[in-house]
Design an enzyme around this catalytic site. Sequence first.
Site, PDB file in Angstrom:
ATOM      1  N   SER A  72      33.957  52.987   6.999  1.00 41.63           N
ATOM      2  CA  SER A  72      33.034  53.893   7.791  1.00 41.63           C
ATOM      3  C   SER A  72      31.549  53.284   8.257  1.00 41.63           C
ATOM      4  O   SER A  72      30.919  53.872   8.975  1.00 41.63           O
ATOM      5  CB  SER A  72      32.697  54.998   6.715  1.00 41.63           C
ATOM      6  OG  SER A  72      31.871  54.611   5.503  1.00 41.63           O
ATOM      7  N   LYS A  82      23.442  51.260   8.426  1.00 43.24           N
ATOM      8  CA  LYS A  82      24.266  52.235   8.816  1.00 43.24           C
ATOM      9  C   LYS A  82      23.656  53.739   8.788  1.00 43.24           C
ATOM     10  O   LYS A  82      22.582  53.830   7.803  1.00 43.24           O
ATOM     11  CB  LYS A  82      25.154  52.201   7.430  1.00 43.24           C
ATOM     12  CG  LYS A  82      26.403  53.292   7.465  1.00 43.24           C
ATOM     13  CD  LYS A  82      27.402  53.061   6.341  1.00 43.24           C
ATOM     14  CE  LYS A  82      28.605  53.857   6.427  1.00 43.24           C
ATOM     15  NZ  LYS A  82      29.421  53.676   5.241  1.00 43.24           N
ATOM     16  N   ILE A 119      33.114  53.086  -0.592  1.00 43.49           N
ATOM     17  CA  ILE A 119      33.595  53.824  -1.389  1.00 43.49           C
ATOM     18  C   ILE A 119      35.116  53.586  -1.507  1.00 43.49           C
ATOM     19  O   ILE A 119      35.922  54.090  -2.680  1.00 43.49           O
ATOM     20  CB  ILE A 119      33.256  55.354  -1.309  1.00 43.49           C
ATOM     21  CG1 ILE A 119      33.621  55.863  -2.872  1.00 43.49           C
ATOM     22  CG2 ILE A 119      33.999  55.933  -0.511  1.00 43.49           C
ATOM     23  CD1 ILE A 119      33.121  57.259  -2.900  1.00 43.49           C
ATOM     24  N   GLY A 120      35.772  53.107  -0.584  1.00 43.09           N
ATOM     25  CA  GLY A 120      37.132  52.854  -0.678  1.00 43.09           C
ATOM     26  C   GLY A 120      37.439  51.579   0.441  1.00 43.09           C
ATOM     27  O   GLY A 120      38.673  51.334   0.659  1.00 43.09           O
ATOM     28  N   GLY A 121      36.341  50.922   0.890  1.00 46.35           N
ATOM     29  CA  GLY A 121      36.511  49.502   1.812  1.00 46.35           C
ATOM     30  C   GLY A 121      35.615  49.761   3.176  1.00 46.35           C
ATOM     31  O   GLY A 121      35.540  48.791   3.993  1.00 46.35           O
ATOM     32  N   SER A 122      34.649  50.571   2.960  1.00 48.74           N
ATOM     33  CA  SER A 122      33.778  50.979   4.073  1.00 48.74           C
ATOM     34  C   SER A 122      33.067  49.843   4.573  1.00 48.74           C
ATOM     35  O   SER A 122      32.264  49.788   5.803  1.00 48.74           O
ATOM     36  CB  SER A 122      33.172  52.129   4.061  1.00 48.74           C
ATOM     37  OG  SER A 122      33.892  53.194   4.210  1.00 48.74           O
ATOM     38  N   LEU A 132      32.388  60.070   6.278  1.00 53.40           N
ATOM     39  CA  LEU A 132      32.380  58.626   5.890  1.00 53.40           C
ATOM     40  C   LEU A 132      33.832  58.292   5.248  1.00 53.40           C
ATOM     41  O   LEU A 132      33.901  57.183   4.790  1.00 53.40           O
ATOM     42  CB  LEU A 132      31.254  58.421   4.929  1.00 53.40           C
ATOM     43  CG  LEU A 132      29.799  58.862   5.231  1.00 53.40           C
ATOM     44  CD1 LEU A 132      28.968  58.313   3.928  1.00 53.40           C
ATOM     45  CD2 LEU A 132      29.324  58.010   6.449  1.00 53.40           C
TER      46      LEU A 132
END
Lengths: 569, 569
Positions: free
Chosen positions: B218, B134, B239-242, B192
Amino acid sequence: MATETLTWQHLAKVKLDAINESIPERWRLASIPSIGEQRDVTGPFICKFLSTEEIEITETDAVDIVEKTSQGIWTAEEVTKSFCHRASLAHQLTNCLHETFFEAAIEDAKRLDEYYAQHKAPIGPLHGLPVSLKDQFHVKGVETTMGYVGWINTFQGKKGTGKEKVFESEMVKELRLSGAVLYCKTSVPHSLMTGETVNNIIGYTTNPKNRNLACGGSSGGEGALIALKGSPAGFGTDIGGSIRIPAAFNGLYGLRPSTGRLPYEGMANSMDGQNTVLSVVGPLSHSVASLRLLVKSLLSQEPWLHDPLCNEIPWRQDQEKQALDLISSSKLAFGILKHDGAITPHPPVQRALDMVVETLKKLGHEVIEWDPPSHKRGYDIIVGSWTYDGGADIHNALRLSGEPMVSQISGMYGKKREEASASKISANNIAQREYQKEYMEYWNSTVRLTSTGRPVDAIIAPLAPFAAARPDRYKYYGYSNIYNILDYTSCAVPVTKVDKEVDVKNTSFKPISEQDKDIQGDYDPELYDGAHVAVQLVGRRLQEERVLAFSEYVGRAIIESNDIRSSHL
Amino acid sequence: MATETLTWQHLAKVKLDAINESIPERWRLASIPSIGEQRDVTGPFICKFLSTEEIEITETDAVDIVEKTSQGIWTAEEVTKSFCHRASLAHQLTNCLHETFFEAAIEDAKRLDEYYAQHKAPIGPLHGLPVSLKDQFHVKGVETTMGYVGWINTFQGKKGTGKEKVFESEMVKELRLSGAVLYCKTSVPHSLMTGETVNNIIGYTTNPKNRNLACGGSSGGEGALIALKGSPAGFGTDIGGSIRIPAAFNGLYGLRPSTGRLPYEGMANSMDGQNTVLSVVGPLSHSVASLRLLVKSLLSQEPWLHDPLCNEIPWRQDQEKQALDLISSSKLAFGILKHDGAITPHPPVQRALDMVVETLKKLGHEVIEWDPPSHKRGYDIIVGSWTYDGGADIHNALRLSGEPMVSQISGMYGKKREEASASKISANNIAQREYQKEYMEYWNSTVRLTSTGRPVDAIIAPLAPFAAARPDRYKYYGYSNIYNILDYTSCAVPVTKVDKEVDVKNTSFKPISEQDKDIQGDYDPELYDGAHVAVQLVGRRLQEERVLAFSEYVGRAIIESNDIRSSHL
């Protein structure tokens, strides 16, 4: 006079009386000698008030106590009663307790004895061991004031929460499950943010070895109580030295584990929610073996299933074995920090460092000068984190009762400041990580300086510039808090005692700053005579097994080396 | 026209051209079919442009590639060239790359081949394996824009740092030491902070399986690239599903480890220093075996010696063995979350959940309804942490070039807000810990609901309300980010594909809120037909070994169960 009963003085007095009256009359001392009459109230002095059997029990190391209670040689009840008695004396001599709950403890001990009678086996690895707790632990039946008048009759300053005198901290539950007997909570400075122990309820807790001096803080009650053998082992917390300082000042071992190793869940705290540098909980005792016993016992309870901040890292037999193999089969390499670039240690601390170096070298180990990234940078980062809220939390706690702030914290918190913004906090968090990274790579780089093929195995450093602080003179925390900002495992290791004949003033001392001069000026051989002197042994993050193994080895080596020479111990 | 060259449009265009021109001419596609002509560009479509040998190599699982390169059956060079070619095609089809460095990669591969020729042994556990990254990883020779126009020709938005195109992230070094070949960096949404991948440099990255839909974010470039087998395995952040979202949207496995397991040190990030919920780095690939290979290889490098936030937790063979023993010898118990109380999953997601439950039950396992503490509470805490700085970091990054914010993040960050104060952040941190504690105790309490004598072994839950988001319609992150606030280990597990004949609109749907209605309204069987559908398998904190073992088992069981029935795969 309803309004009068609401003054903080009244509330504090009622609480103080309750604490003192909780001590059974038969255990009360008729009078306390002055410092001039009796500087050192440990050992022979306190033993005068105990029976032979009580002395035998209370002079026994935690590990040996558990061995006896686990074989039915001693009952939990007799052990508990002996420590209740000795703790009562310790409190009268130094002001080290906030709460006693002897009756509940004796009931618990009796239940353990019944269990033993029935099963012919201990209930857990701490069967019948009295364990003292800093007054941040919540224990049913008693309150937690943490030294705040405004917390009396509340749960952490709040009324009607339903938790008052009922709620128990996670570690309290785990200690009970392990068979420990809880019987008292020890004194702290209000706010917890000083290396002395003083508050508006119990006043000042003194150093039992040398009552001219501070017992340390913030786990100061633990330090004084265990030094007086009113407890075989106990738990404190450390966000800038608060376990290691009272351990050092009282001739004890005290472990600051890394964040996430032992369960802090459900404890009262200061500035809770500040998560740049977390306060950690850890044990203090007379021996490393006792610290190990407590840590292993807690980990065997799998605290990570009940504390969301606890890492799933059981006691690592393999890490311990590696450390022991290193000790027995090869040369160890130590980094020695003699001066942090800011404050010059007092002569006794310098001598203690020299003693450790000399001992290690004699045993064939390597000692290199520790020359890490600027400690000043680390200091500024941690002090930044301690003042994010500009003092709001502490001022709010004091405002509950209207009590005044103790002078020891007024330098940092006296004036309420603006709160830090999110961006400022983020910048400090980044600065911390960058500092940690640099320090870590410095440590890695020492592989080039040793002949072991490894970077240094541990650091030896002062814990404070002084053997112990003089009252209201704890003015510099850089030696202890540097390992909080780094989150390194660190253990206080007792080394020697101040000897006014040997530890004379440093006449060639050249101050590098006003603060350096100020602190060096506090050294007075006469006043300090007899005080404990310690160093700390520091490992990397989450190296509790290694640090305990090395601390035990170094501590023992110093004793053996001292036994050979004329002893300062 | 010097000033003109400074417009963000110009800078973006120059960069875009450079990216596209970095693809060797011989690998360029003459034209790209429209979505109507070719909805799915994976598999047979992309293979049309590859040689038989290239197809054989690129269709091989990472574990098998390493087996071949480690035995000298395939050279690192031929493997690398094949993936460079296929990645070039993947980029042209979906816009999934930010950087290519094929020549450097081929040089690295040649060196590995030389090493092998000389030593007849692989250099490390990833010998010759191409690994995609990434565009948060810093790799020498190329820059990191993270999708920001203002970061072009800078190091994280700053000029003259001396780190530009030289500095490498910690994990990059460790991958190289393990023998991996690095060859490209994949697209991300600027900031992101969205589950779609879009920025003002490369535009929008589409889902290769169904180009009507988002590839996720992201780590969206990773998802698209690996789905097209332009990479055998790669790393994203979460950080939230990325990590899990692009894995799920692209039919891949993707592991979100807990904080502190894998090294994030030295990576670019958004809102760096926010430390309530940390972004974590983790792998995406076609098989769990590949994820395991990458995680084990990294841990064998002892990243905790170079990343201060990494815990000293090596790969735990014993935890893995326990999980495998549970799988083979006894009944497992799963908690199934069908609805989080806020947003109703689309019909294909509901069917995927039902398929998993049915499969597990048929195999004799237990499945209980997961009824945890309110997810809404957790959602509010994490969103609170994402907005501490009121958008300052993102606005500052955009301001560097004057580029506009992509619409996908304007809901949260469009209007710059006041920064949170230290006290507010502390309160959120406490709320997080309390929530984690409640959730943990709920999990513990399920021991009363299972017949295994244990609490549930893992949770099965949706990862998003939809199989994949429609462009600019990713409006709810509650299903993925709940496990970030809890810091639980979670792995995306592919289950099925949307079948417009089976997955008809839910005519009995009763919305519980406007948002619920809005999101359900996005489902269109015709448009979604063929898209991947996944679930996530969730373990407690730091249970990577267990979660991978269970995910592999469940993923395989679903495939086997599907093979028996008419297949939706």
